[in-house]
Design a protein around this motif. Structure first.
Motif, short mmCIF file in Angstrom:
data_model
loop_
_atom_site.label_atom_id
_atom_site.label_comp_id
_atom_site.label_asym_id
_atom_site.label_seq_id
_atom_site.Cartn_x
_atom_site.Cartn_y
_atom_site.Cartn_z
N SER A 175 42.04 33.22 50.85
CA SER A 175 43.02 34.21 51.31
C SER A 175 43.68 33.61 52.54
O SER A 175 43.04 32.85 53.27
CB SER A 175 42.34 35.50 51.75
N GLU A 195 32.12 38.97 42.99
CA GLU A 195 32.88 40.06 42.35
C GLU A 195 32.94 39.86 40.84
O GLU A 195 32.87 40.82 40.07
CB GLU A 195 34.30 40.13 42.92
N SER A 254 47.06 37.26 49.16
CA SER A 254 45.76 37.63 48.59
C SER A 254 45.30 36.55 47.63
O SER A 254 46.11 35.91 46.96
CB SER A 254 45.88 38.97 47.86
N GLN A 255 43.99 36.41 47.57
CA GLN A 255 43.43 35.39 46.67
C GLN A 255 43.81 35.71 45.23
O GLN A 255 44.14 34.82 44.46
CB GLN A 255 41.90 35.34 46.84
N ARG A 256 43.77 36.99 44.85
CA ARG A 256 43.98 37.37 43.46
C ARG A 256 45.36 36.93 42.97
O ARG A 256 45.51 36.43 41.86
CB ARG A 256 43.80 38.88 43.30
N PHE A 257 46.37 37.08 43.82
CA PHE A 257 47.72 36.71 43.40
C PHE A 257 47.97 35.22 43.50
O PHE A 257 48.67 34.64 42.67
CB PHE A 257 48.75 37.45 44.25
N HIS A 258 47.44 34.57 44.53
CA HIS A 258 47.87 33.20 44.83
C HIS A 258 46.80 32.15 44.60
O HIS A 258 47.10 30.96 44.64
CB HIS A 258 48.36 33.11 46.27
N ARG A 310 32.88 35.21 47.55
CA ARG A 310 33.25 36.58 47.27
C ARG A 310 33.80 36.71 45.84
O ARG A 310 33.42 37.62 45.10
CB ARG A 310 34.32 37.03 48.27
N VAL A 311 34.67 35.76 45.45
CA VAL A 311 35.26 35.82 44.12
C VAL A 311 34.17 35.71 43.06
O VAL A 311 34.17 36.45 42.07
CB VAL A 311 36.31 34.69 43.96
N LEU A 356 29.64 40.92 39.45
CA LEU A 356 29.55 42.37 39.46
C LEU A 356 30.32 42.96 38.27
O LEU A 356 29.86 43.85 37.57
CB LEU A 356 30.13 42.89 40.78
N ARG A 357 31.51 42.38 38.06
CA ARG A 357 32.36 42.87 36.97
C ARG A 357 31.66 42.64 35.63
O ARG A 357 31.66 43.50 34.76
CB ARG A 357 33.70 42.14 37.04
#
Lengths: 204, 532
Positions: B112, B141, B87-91, B137-138, B144-145
């Motif tokens: 990803s 997001e 996943s992008q978030r972890f790596h 996408r990142v 949005l956050r």
């Protein structure tokens, strides 16, 4: 078909080995100490799994689904209720969770966590049976808990059983419970249980 | 048979070409020793490394970063038959592709990836990796956050504002009730013990409390006017020294009672500022009363006016209880008081300083405060731009006049409330006027039509049941008797906005006096109407 107390103990012990491996991967990945434990394993006919799960999870759930093939074949799922999934993702990534339906990154994280956990457990079974288990690509679905199991019933003919495993994630003083469901044909289940019994005997 | 084999080969190479031409994601293949065997077009374009530089070389030598981040384990898992999703978030990414992404704070393309085993019929012979660019996408997001947290913040601010308003309402009802208790209490005493010795004291207490309540209401009205943008300034050249002296005169009795000395320091030649002298006096008065309120008996205030470049600055320093550093930024906020217990000890609505800031800012000036902290005293100041032209004198200087008398003046009073009517009658009879009272517009019209009483002036309430004061004056202006038709008239109302005054004048009144009525002001207005 029911598990004897001996079989149940052996399965819990075996799954804990797999969970230990998954927890080590997750700890390394996140930089936090992640503990994973299997408090409980039950065996149920697939038809009854829905009812059993409905008692512990309600509404929309996130499920990571992988099909596995080889001498032991079936479906493996990690099921988290939506708040559990969001909380787990938040705890693991330090980022506030958005609703899963609009947070593709969160869905990816949950998929990776499910992938790690399912592979670790089924890999442990494979090692035990001295066979290679091959996996499909993991898929995340967000739907009603009943819908997931319905689709499992439709896909296959013949009597099938499911191991329902309570999976307790513990990290940063917080506990999130997920449910791992491993659906097996009678033949696969038979093979697995016999191997588990042999292993248990070799341990003592 | 031969064609079938040929077809299968052709399909295989077509599939390979399809992967290589794929240009929306990266695909690469390694053998079971992690030597790169295929490297598609997208990867070549994004990394700037064409397939001929990559194919045939070990993946982990080409990208040692993969090993450094422990991702080689995922490749070993793939060779063992497992599928790995990264996943992008972890790596963050798999293949480092350095680039700046339109100021999003990312230096690497967000990716990803998925790593899978490749099998022939019997065993695993290599790995295939799919890489996807998720930078867009990142970023979305993240936006949005941010938006969600901004709207959370807005909600919290709205909740805080609503809480302050609730607190203010609680304070307001307390502040309004406190003087009422004194008024009602002493009034009862006067009723039941008319000969009580402290009659003068009772009246003094009643008046003082009524005045303080009036000031409260005036503060509220001022604030309402400022909020709705209806506060009008009567701008003229003003001497801050004169304004300050007038304000000091007002607070002097209170200061003396608390044994607090007030030092006033003015420079000899002071430029004028442009402003509304009444409003500026209100500002200085507010600063002084605030300082008095928070200074213990025996303390000292220092009011100083200085010239600072093109500005005139007025400061009030006290050696009182000071301000806690964390409250300093909120001192001029509406409805704020430092803490509930202190504010209850000192009373007030927490509007004074807010009015100070609003009025000074309406003048184009600035306000400020300094405090060394609790018990360190505080220094409040404001500064206004000086008027370069020194020739003009402030226009509005109250002229002391002879005591007003209404001897020989006949007045018709109209008010449907008994108490208010009787009070007006008593007030004007005190000045020597001949007074007749009517309890309704109709009664007043009857009197005027009959000619039994021919008043010099009409004083009428506006908000009356049945026929109101506006309708009354319109009817009067249509009467047959000339003296009645041109009767000078004063409207007395609780509606104290400038708009209400305009309405009264348009309806046909010559003057408008807000309630509560100041006897001297009413008498003076009557004298003015009768003599002109």
């Amino acid at each position: 078909m029911e598990l004897t107390a001996l079989q149940q103990d052996a399965l819990v012990e075996l799954l804990n080995i797999g969970f230990g491996r998954a927890a080590a991967s997750l700890s390394q990945l996140t930089g936090h100490r992640v503990l994973l434990e299997v408090p409980q394993v039950t065996l149920q006919a697939v038809d009854e799994v829905g009812e059993a799960l409905a008692r512990v999870v309600q509404g929309q759930v996130a499920s990571v689904h992988q099909i596995f093939n080889g001498p032991v074949a079936g479906d493996a799922l990690l099921i988290l209720d939506e708040s559990g999934a969001a909380m787990l993702k938040e705890l693991l990534t330090n980022e506030p969770a958005l609703p899963l339906s609009i947070d593709a990154s969160a869905r990816e994280v949950i998929t990776e966590i499910g992938n790690i956990l399912l592979n670790a457990c089924l890999g442990t079974f494979g090692n035990l049976l001295k066979v290679q288990v091959s996996f499909s690509v993991p898929h995340l679905n967000i739907e009603h808990v009943g819908a997931i199991l319905e689709s499992l019933k439709i896909q296959h003919e013949g009597l099938r059983y499911a191991l329902v495993v309570h999976a307790g994630f513990r990290l940063r003083d917080t506990q999130v419970t997920g449910y791992m469901v491993i659906v097996l044909s009678v033949a696969s289940l038979d093979r697995l249980i016999r191997a588990v019994e042999d292993w248990e005997r070799s341990q003592s | 048979m031969a064609t079938k084999v040929q077809n299968a080969d052709a399909l295989r190479s077509a599939a390979a070409k399809w992967f290589e031409d794929l240009d929306d994601r990266g695909v690469f293949i390694t053998d079971d020793r992690f030597i790169v065997r295929r490297w598609n077009h997208w990867l070549a374009a994004q990394t700037g490394k064409p397939a001929e530089d990559i194919v045939g070389r070990p993946l982990f030598e080409l990208f040692p970063d993969i090993v450094a981040r422990g991702l080689d384990a995922s490749y070993r898992d793939a060779l063992a038959g497992e599928v790995r999703v990264l996943s992008q978030r972890f790596h963050k990414y798999l293949i480092p592709i350095t680039r700046s992404f339109h100021g999003a704070g990312l230096t690497e393309m967000a990716q990803s990836a998925r790593i899978e085993p490749l099998r022939d019929d019997r065993s695993i012979i290599g790995t295939i990796t799919l890489v996807e660019d998720v930078t867009e996408r990142v970023i979305s997001e993240r936006e949005l956050r941010n938006q969600i947290s901004a709207s959370d913040q807005a909600r919290q601010m709205a909740e805080e504002a609503s809480r302050l308003k609730d607190e203010f309402l609680a304070t307001l009802s307390h502040e309004i009730r406190t003087p009422l208790n004194a008024v009602i209490g002493w009034t009862r005493i006067l009723q039941t013990q008319p000969s009580v010795r402290s009659r003068a004291h009772a009246l003094e207490v009643i008046e003082r409390n009524a005045m303080s309540q009036m000031r409260l209401v005036e503060d509220l009205l001022d604030m309402a006017r400022i909020i709705s943008g209806k506060l009008r300034l009567k701008i003229d050249a003003v001497s801050l020294a004169e304004v300050a002296q007038a304000a000091i005169d007002v607070v002097a009795p209170g200061a003396a009672a608390k044994q607090i000395a007030i030092d006033a320091v003015f420079p000899p030649a002071l430029p004028y500022v442009s402003g509304d002298s009444e409003r500026l006096q209100q500002v200085v008065w507010n600063l002084l009363s605030n300082a008095l309120k928070f200074t213990d008996a025996g303390g000292r205030l220092r009011l100083e006016v200085t010239v600072d470049g093109g500005n005139v600055r007025l400061s009030v320093r006290d050696n009182g209880q000071g301000i806690a550093p964390d409250f300093v930024p909120y001192v001029f906020d509406r409805f704020r008081q430092a803490d509930a217990s202190a504010s209850r000890r000192h009373g007030g609505l927490g509007l004074g300083l807010s009015l100070v800031r609003q009025i000074i800012e309406l003048h184009g000036g600035t306000v400020g405060v300094q405090s060394g902290g609790v018990k360190q005293g505080s220094l409040f100041w404001f500064s206004l731009p000086a008027v370069p032209d020194l020739e003009r004198r402030p226009a509005t200087q109250p002229v002391a006049s002879d005591p007003v008398t209404l001897d020989g003046t006949s007045i018709l009073i109209v008010d449907d409330e008994n108490d208010a009517r009787e009070m007006l009658v008593a007030m004007l009879e005190n000045f020597g006027a001949t007074v007749r009272a009517a309890a309704s517009a109709d009664e007043a019209l009857d009197i005027l039509r009959s000619g039994v009483f021919e008043p010099d002036v009409l004083v009428s309430d506006v908000g009356m049941a049945d026929t109101d004061g506006f309708a009354l004056i319109r009817s009067i202006r249509l009467l047959e008797r000339p003296k009645a038709r041109s009767l000078p008239a004063i409207a007395v109302t609780a509606y104290a906005n400038p708009e209400d005054r305009v309405r009264a004048l348009v309806a046909g009144y010559q003057n408008h006096i807000p309630k509560p009525v100041d006897a001297n002001a009413l008498a003076a207005a009557i004298v003015q109407l009768v003599t002109t």
